[in-house]
Design a protein around this motif. Structure first.
Motif, PDB file in Angstrom:
ATOM      1  N   LYS A  10     -31.805  34.652  -3.554  1.00 42.92           N
ATOM      2  CA  LYS A  10     -31.016  34.572  -4.591  1.00 42.92           C
ATOM      3  C   LYS A  10     -31.045  35.283  -6.059  1.00 42.92           C
ATOM      4  O   LYS A  10     -31.999  35.241  -6.826  1.00 42.92           O
ATOM      5  CB  LYS A  10     -31.248  32.798  -5.017  1.00 42.92           C
ATOM      6  CG  LYS A  10     -30.945  31.925  -3.916  1.00 42.92           C
ATOM      7  CD  LYS A  10     -31.029  30.405  -4.349  1.00 42.92           C
ATOM      8  CE  LYS A  10     -30.796  29.628  -3.122  1.00 42.92           C
ATOM      9  NZ  LYS A  10     -30.993  27.999  -3.494  1.00 42.92           N
ATOM     10  N   ILE A  11     -30.008  36.182  -6.100  1.00 45.79           N
ATOM     11  CA  ILE A  11     -30.182  36.942  -7.174  1.00 45.79           C
ATOM     12  C   ILE A  11     -28.877  36.865  -8.174  1.00 45.79           C
ATOM     13  O   ILE A  11     -27.742  36.738  -7.553  1.00 45.79           O
ATOM     14  CB  ILE A  11     -30.164  38.625  -6.445  1.00 45.79           C
ATOM     15  CG1 ILE A  11     -31.265  38.970  -5.645  1.00 45.79           C
ATOM     16  CG2 ILE A  11     -30.310  39.415  -7.802  1.00 45.79           C
ATOM     17  CD1 ILE A  11     -31.413  40.182  -4.820  1.00 45.79           C
ATOM     18  N   LYS A  12     -29.102  36.912  -9.387  1.00 46.69           N
ATOM     19  CA  LYS A  12     -27.930  36.560 -10.280  1.00 46.69           C
ATOM     20  C   LYS A  12     -27.705  38.076 -10.905  1.00 46.69           C
ATOM     21  O   LYS A  12     -28.292  38.922 -10.934  1.00 46.69           O
ATOM     22  CB  LYS A  12     -28.310  35.949 -11.462  1.00 46.69           C
ATOM     23  CG  LYS A  12     -27.412  35.719 -12.567  1.00 46.69           C
ATOM     24  CD  LYS A  12     -27.878  34.570 -13.630  1.00 46.69           C
ATOM     25  CE  LYS A  12     -26.696  34.384 -14.528  1.00 46.69           C
ATOM     26  NZ  LYS A  12     -27.172  33.563 -15.688  1.00 46.69           N
TER      27      LYS A  12
END
Length: 280
Positions: A199-201
């Motif tokens: 999960k990468i913003k």
């Protein structure tokens, strides 16, 4: 002896016979007639006989239903039993299954052997219960199983694990724990784990930059750009077009939609406006 004497003698014999039968019947009645005894004062009174005869319940329909089930093919009886085990998720003995479904397992060897060897049925020697491919008890165990299949898990393998498994899959999807996708090759629904480490913003500026890149419109230019960046394209549009020119293969044109005109057979729904149909 003339005829009159014979008739007279016959009548006398008949009268003697009638008197004998009457005396016999009277003596028999006097010996068999029960003596009337007055009941004791404190004796309970005998229950009165019902005015109408007792009517028993008509159980014909239930008996016919039981007969139709037990005379049905073994596959139909096995289906009834497996549906009972699947819906209840409880263990049943042969007698309990008979009470619930009217399938007589003990009296039908073919049904008994098929259930005992069925992949969806567990038999411990006395009771039958439903057996799914994965023994799961709830959402936490379901998530652990999915995380162990990083290449994806077919939903058909877990949809019968317990009654609310499909609702738990939707809940895991809503929570961002899994992905529900369709496999284009096998045409079946798959569930994939969503690795929390992945999960990468992404900043909005980077998103806008990505969306603002304009790709070449010609497939040949796209293949050249891929080759410049050290990637081998899966297609060779230049070679395919050259072969099409050599063999005279023309690209298929999209068929034009036929416009339906009005004929004499056309049903006129606006017959009250004749000026619209003067040319017909």
């Amino acid at each position: 002896m003339d005829l009159k004497d014979s008739l007279s003698k016959f009548k006398q014999q008949q009268e003697r016979c009638q008197s004998s039968l009457a005396s016999i019947a009277a003596s028999h009645a006097s010996t068999t007639k029960p003596k009337h005894r007055a009941p004791p004062i404190n004796a309970p009174s005998a229950p009165a006989r019902p005015a109408h005869p007792i009517k028993f319940s008509n159980d014909t329909e239930r008996l016919q239903h039981i007969h139709s089930i037990r005379k049905s093919p073994a596959g139909a009886q096995i289906k009834l039993v497996i549906e009972l085990l699947y819906k209840t998720r409880q263990a049943f003995s042969a007698e309990q299954i008979n009470d619930a479904t009217y399938v007589d397992i003990s009296g039908n060897k073919a049904v008994f052997d098929s259930l005992r060897n069925n992949l969806k049925v567990h038999y411990d020697g006395r009771r039958f219960s439903y057996k799914s491919k994965h023994d799961l008890k709830g959402k936490d165990q379901l998530l652990d199983l999915i995380r162990g299949h990083r290449e994806g898990l077919a939903i058909v393998e877990v949809k019968d694990a317990y009654p609310t498994v499909l609702e738990d899959l939707q809940a895991l999807k809503a929570a961002g724990e899994v992905w529900l996708l369709s496999n284009m090759d096998s045409q079946e629904d798959m569930v994939y784990p969503n690795d929390p480490k992945a999960k990468i913003k992404i900043d909005d500026d980077l998103k806008e930059l990505f969306r603002g890149i304009e790709l070449p419109r010609d497939m040949v230019d796209i293949e050249k750009e891929l080759q410049k960046n050290g990637m081998k394209p899966m297609t060779d549009t230049t070679k395919r077009r050259a072969a099409a020119q050599i063999h005279g293969v023309k690209p298929k044109a999209k068929p034009k939609k036929k416009q339906r005109g009005m004929t004499k057979r056309t049903k006129l729904t606006n017959a009250h406006l004749p000026e619209l149909f003067q040319h017909l």
